[in-house]
Design an enzyme around this catalytic site. Structure first.
Site, PDB file in Angstrom:
ATOM      1  N   CYS A  24     -33.242  75.982 101.864  1.00 39.72           N
ATOM      2  CA  CYS A  24     -32.016  76.351 102.567  1.00 39.72           C
ATOM      3  C   CYS A  24     -31.068  75.167 102.484  1.00 39.72           C
ATOM      4  O   CYS A  24     -31.365  74.088 103.011  1.00 39.72           O
ATOM      5  CB  CYS A  24     -32.300  76.704 104.025  1.00 39.72           C
ATOM      6  N   HIS A  61     -31.725  84.798  94.622  1.00 40.13           N
ATOM      7  CA  HIS A  61     -30.331  85.148  94.878  1.00 40.13           C
ATOM      8  C   HIS A  61     -29.831  86.124  93.831  1.00 40.13           C
ATOM      9  O   HIS A  61     -30.171  86.014  92.651  1.00 40.13           O
ATOM     10  CB  HIS A  61     -29.436  83.907  94.838  1.00 40.13           C
ATOM     11  N   CYS A  66     -23.925  80.140 103.596  1.00 38.63           N
ATOM     12  CA  CYS A  66     -25.238  80.037 102.961  1.00 38.63           C
ATOM     13  C   CYS A  66     -25.124  79.011 101.850  1.00 38.63           C
ATOM     14  O   CYS A  66     -24.463  79.259 100.837  1.00 38.63           O
ATOM     15  CB  CYS A  66     -25.691  81.399 102.408  1.00 38.63           C
ATOM     16  N   GLY A  81     -26.892  79.990  98.670  1.00 42.26           N
ATOM     17  CA  GLY A  81     -26.126  81.116  98.134  1.00 42.26           C
ATOM     18  C   GLY A  81     -24.864  80.658  97.430  1.00 42.26           C
ATOM     19  O   GLY A  81     -24.459  81.222  96.407  1.00 42.26           O
TER      20      GLY A  81
END
Length: 271
Positions: free
Chosen positions: A75, A154, A209, A212
């Site tokens: 993350c 992703h 994100c 992301g």
């Protein structure tokens, strides 16, 4: 079972950070989900734990858990928060984070922002992973997304508006993604500027994100839509993403903010 915690966020993507370096805590998927609950727990997009590092060169072992209790490999926004926390605790301005996705070098910049080296993107279908062999640059799904792993799966859809955001949950659970996926919707304003919204796996739509944003820039560069140095504007703020042509590593720079600190009684939550 009173345990201290840090509540932090990266551009509004918020985290509960628990320190397990002194001793392991009785955390289970059920208890993690309860702690992450917005009304009955502390509330967060992800719960993060810190443990002693066991890899050479690493300063701390970091694990990331989605609000449904499942574990994520990486993350980006949480990594910046952990790097900032370690700096404030130890004075180390360049801690190396050990994660399930590998080692993530970090550094605190002169302006207070934090850079995380997110490593190399993985574009083979087995690495995303996908359920069957497919071209990750053009997945066989309506909307023609591209897929990549940044330590977690992703898929990026390139759009002119964000009407598809409502399909995020269904796309997350599409059978082509055996481990589910984070679903990004990117609008290219210029090759150097992207507007992005992300439906995160297990969390839904979040304000930002980090992984992301990295994935979206990688996929945009692969499609010939973006420069390797790109500003990504999310609902919560701005990230600078650089995909180095020299090292093939993706560097993400952004803020890390402490909202508050407190204690929680873990025994009050179901195990």
């Amino acid at each position: 079972m009173l345990t201290s915690f840090h509540k932090m966020h990266g551009l509004g993507n918020d985290f509960v950070i628990l320190d397990e370096r002194p001793a392991h805590l009785p955390l289970t998927p059920t208890r993690i989900a309860a702690l992450a609950h917005r009304r009955r727990g502390i509330g967060c997009d992800q719960l993060v734990t810190l443990r002693p590092a066991c890899a050479p060169g690493a300063d701390v072992f970091v694990r990331f858990f989605n609000p449904d209790g499942s574990e994520a490999g990486a993350c980006g926004n949480a990594s910046r928060c952990v790097a900032d926390l370690v700096w404030r605790q130890t004075g180390n301005a360049a801690p190396v984070l050990q994660t399930r996705a590998g080692l993530l070098p970090t550094r605190r910049e002169a302006d207070g922002l934090v850079t995380v080296d997110m490593g190399e993107p993985r574009t083979n279908w087995q690495d995303v992973p996908l359920a069957t062999a497919a071209d990750t640059l053009h997945l066989p799904l309506p909307g023609d997304p591209a897929a990549v792993s940044m330590g977690n799966p992703h898929a990026t859809f390139f759009v002119s508006d964000f009407a598809m955001l409502a399909q995020g949950n269904a796309l997350e659970h599409d059978p082509i993604f055996p481990d589910r996926a984070n679903i990004g919707f990117a609008r290219m304003d210029t090759p150097e500027h992207m507007r992005l919204k992300v439906h995160e796996r297990g969390a839904g739509v979040t304000e930002a994100c980090g992984s992301g944003a990295c994935a979206a820039v990688v996929n945009a560069v692969r499609r010939g839509l973006a420069a390797r140095n790109c500003v990504v504007e999310l609902d919560g703020g701005v990230l600078r993403i650089v995909w180095s042509a020299q090292t093939n590593h993706v560097l993400m720079t952004g803020s890390a903010t402490t909202a508050f600190e407190g204690t929680v009684d873990l025994a009050a939550y179901p195990s």
